[in-house]
Write a protein that holds these residues in place. Structure first.
Motif, short mmCIF file in Angstrom:
data_model
loop_
_atom_site.label_atom_id
_atom_site.label_comp_id
_atom_site.label_asym_id
_atom_site.label_seq_id
_atom_site.Cartn_x
_atom_site.Cartn_y
_atom_site.Cartn_z
N ARG A 129 114.76 82.24 -56.41
CA ARG A 129 115.38 82.62 -55.14
C ARG A 129 115.09 81.58 -54.06
O ARG A 129 114.68 81.88 -52.93
N ASN A 130 115.33 80.32 -54.39
CA ASN A 130 115.11 79.23 -53.44
C ASN A 130 116.08 79.34 -52.26
O ASN A 130 117.18 79.91 -52.37
N ARG A 131 115.66 78.75 -51.14
CA ARG A 131 116.48 78.81 -49.93
C ARG A 131 116.70 77.41 -49.36
O ARG A 131 115.87 76.51 -49.55
N LEU A 132 117.81 77.28 -48.67
CA LEU A 132 118.10 76.05 -47.95
C LEU A 132 117.27 76.00 -46.67
O LEU A 132 116.62 76.98 -46.28
N SER A 133 117.31 74.88 -45.99
CA SER A 133 116.59 74.74 -44.73
C SER A 133 117.09 75.73 -43.69
O SER A 133 116.36 76.09 -42.75
N ASN A 134 118.33 76.20 -43.83
CA ASN A 134 118.89 77.17 -42.88
C ASN A 134 118.66 78.62 -43.33
O ASN A 134 119.17 79.55 -42.70
#
Length: 568
Positions: A129-134
């Protein structure tokens, strides 16, 4: 027992016996009408395939249709004929992130078991469940699809993923030449190598004469008629395409299309009994002894007990480093998501896992570094199409099931597929068409496939109508006989039969009788199970090392076009 009831019981029993006897007689009569198997004979000729064929033909009703010319269409509908991608090539991993990156991948990375490396690391990445910088969640989806088919979807703008990882750079260059907008993100997602698996006996013979068993000497042995090998269809197979361009470069390093290179290629093809439509067809032919060698990737070789047990692996050609391309204009979110997945795929854990599955072979081999353009690759494919038969024509007979179950859309799609696929048949080949239900109809006698015969072929296809039972092997016996008779006209020609059916044979001669005849005459039978998986057709195609294909209304045009292009 009540004696007064005895006559009644006896009468009932008598009536039942009478009914059973009547049913048995009716069944016997009905079976006799549908059973056209040759009557058993005494003596040594009972199972003689030539006698079986002769007796079979006497019991088969054959009609000859009046030839009618139709319209010959030369337009290119390849983009429109690509099958629905979700039906033909469903996702193997489906991501659910706010930003999802779909990757076209080849089957050795996105298949099952030892071929499932990319699927497994994609799922691992998604589970994090990785996320972007935003703050948006990211994921990847994987679609298992051959390198050539991927190129077709992308370059024809039919379906555009966000990323594409063919087995080697050749299909990347080919797709770019055909209009795809690709950007190389990584030269290697996972390491692999193309090679030739050569039987140890043949390898010893090459070593004895040429001193070293390498790609060039193996190719020279084939050219000189000392070795029979196979390679896979270079329009869809990255390994087959790698073999093709490297053979041409071996023949003339300055100009792969020179007259000298073409002459050598024609000689090479004489040592290639057939170009294999699938890797399975090639491996089966190697196991049977028809082929002494065949092209294969190292990862597949090392995971095959059959190949590792009896064959040497000889690396060749351009790296099969599985480059990763982004496709089209990605948004900033998509670029960040793809970069995050790429960093994970290239990290120590996933790369160690790749080694467990046979990737990352010995990197001491010096790969081909000669520059080749997408235009030259396309030219090599066209040369292959024109010269692959080394001047030897083909006699082909197409058998179409027009039984009642083909009524409506199935028959209409079959007609479309025959007309579209026939565009891939060269004019120096010899083609005929028969159809069947209860009986067999010769829709078009065999003749050279020039403009007039193409017109008659189109007219014959348009006239086909559906109805009746499925006498598949009656039609096959008629086809074998027609080819045998026409072979006297063109004695040096190769022969093959294409049989398409949507159901099990339910009338006429048996499979065992047909298989006996097919085996004796050695004609490859390419079979297509239409809207149905048919084991008997699979078995039939394996007798003389042809292939069986599952097709349906959606993809039958694409499948037949590719098959005809490969074989005709």
């Amino acid at each position: 027992m009540n004696k007064s009831k005895s006559p009644v019981i006896i009468a009932v029993i008598g009536a039942l016996v009478t009914m059973i006897m009547i049913i048995a007689v009716i069944h016997s009569t009905s079976s006799g009408k549908n059973n056209k198997d040759p009557m058993p004979s005494t003596g040594n000729s009972a199972n003689d395939p030539e006698k079986v064929l002769e007796r079979s033909l006497k019991n088969i009703k054959v009609k000859t249709s009046t030839k009618v010319q139709g319209t010959v269409d030369y337009s290119d509908k390849s983009a429109a004929n690509l099958p629905n991608i979700n039906t033909k090539y469903p996702l193997t991993i489906e991501g659910t992130g706010d930003v999802d990156i779909e990757i076209f991948s080849t089957s050795e990375k996105a298949g099952k078991n030892n071929n499932g490396w990319l699927n497994e690391i994609a799922q691992e990445f998604n589970d994090q469940r990785n996320r972007l910088s935003n703050g948006k969640t990211i994921s990847v989806s994987v679609r298992s699809i051959p390198s050539g088919a991927s190129s077709d979807y992308i370059s024809n703008n039919v379906y555009i993923p966000q990323a594409y990882t063919p087995s080697n750079e050749l299909f990347g260059k080919l797709a770019a030449e055909q209009g795809a907008k690709l950007n190389l993100e990584a030269e290697s997602l996972v390491a692999n190598t193309a090679g030739i698996a050569i039987s140890r006996t043949a390898s010893s013979a090459v070593a004895s004469k040429y001193g070293e068993v390498n790609f060039e000497n193996i190719v020279d042995a084939v050219v000189n008629g000392e070795l029979q090998m196979g390679y896979t269809y270079p329009y869809t197979s990255a390994t087959g395409l790698n073999f093709l361009v490297n053979a041409l470069q071996h023949f003339d390093g300055n100009d792969i299309l020179s007259s000298g290179a073409i002459e050598k290629f024609q000689q090479l093809q004489k040592g290639i009994p057939f170009v294999c439509y699938t890797t399975d067809q090639m491996v089966n032919a190697m196991q049977s002894g028809t082929l002494q060698a065949g092209v294969v990737e190292y990862q597949a070789y090392t995971n095959s007990p059959v190949l590792k047990g009896g064959y040497d692996f000889v690396p060749f050609g351009y790296k099969h480093s599985n480059p990763l391309y982004s496709v089209g204009d990605l948004s900033s979110d998509q670029k960040e998501a793809l970069s995050a997945f790429l960093n994970y795929a290239l990290s120590a854990g996933p790369q160690a896992h790749a080694k467990e599955y046979g990737f990352d072979p010995d990197n001491s081999f010096k790969y081909t570094t000669a520059s080749i353009s997408g235009a030259d690759i396309m030219s090599a494919q066209r040369l292959w199409k024109e010269e692959k038969d080394s001047g030897t024509p083909t006699i082909a007979l197409f058998i179409a099931d027009v039984s009642g179950s083909m009524t409506g859309d199935p028959l209409n799609r079959l007609k479309d597929s025959l007309l579209e696929a026939s565009k891939n048949i060269k004019s120096d080949n010899y083609v005929g068409l028969i159809s069947y239900s209860d009986d067999v109809t010769i829709d078009l006698p065999i003749d050279q496939f020039g403009l007039e015969q193409r017109s008659y072929f189109a007219g014959a296809v348009e006239k086909m109508r559906a109805g009746g039972n499925t006498a598949s092997y009656d039609a096959l016996m008629v086809a074998v006989n027609m080819i045998n008779e026409y072979r006297t006209t063109v004695p040096n020609a190769k022969a093959m039969i294409f049989l398409l059916s949507d159901g099990q044979c339910n009338t006429g001669i048996s499979y065992s009788s047909a298989a006996n005849v097919v085996s004796h005459y050695g004609i490859p039978i390419y079979t297509i199970g239409y809207n149905e998986q048919i084991d008997s057709l699979k078995d039939l195609s394996s007798i003389n090392e042809a292939v069986y294909i599952d097709a349906d209304n959606d993809d039958v045009i694409y499948e037949l076009s590719a098959l005809f292009n490969a074989q005709m």
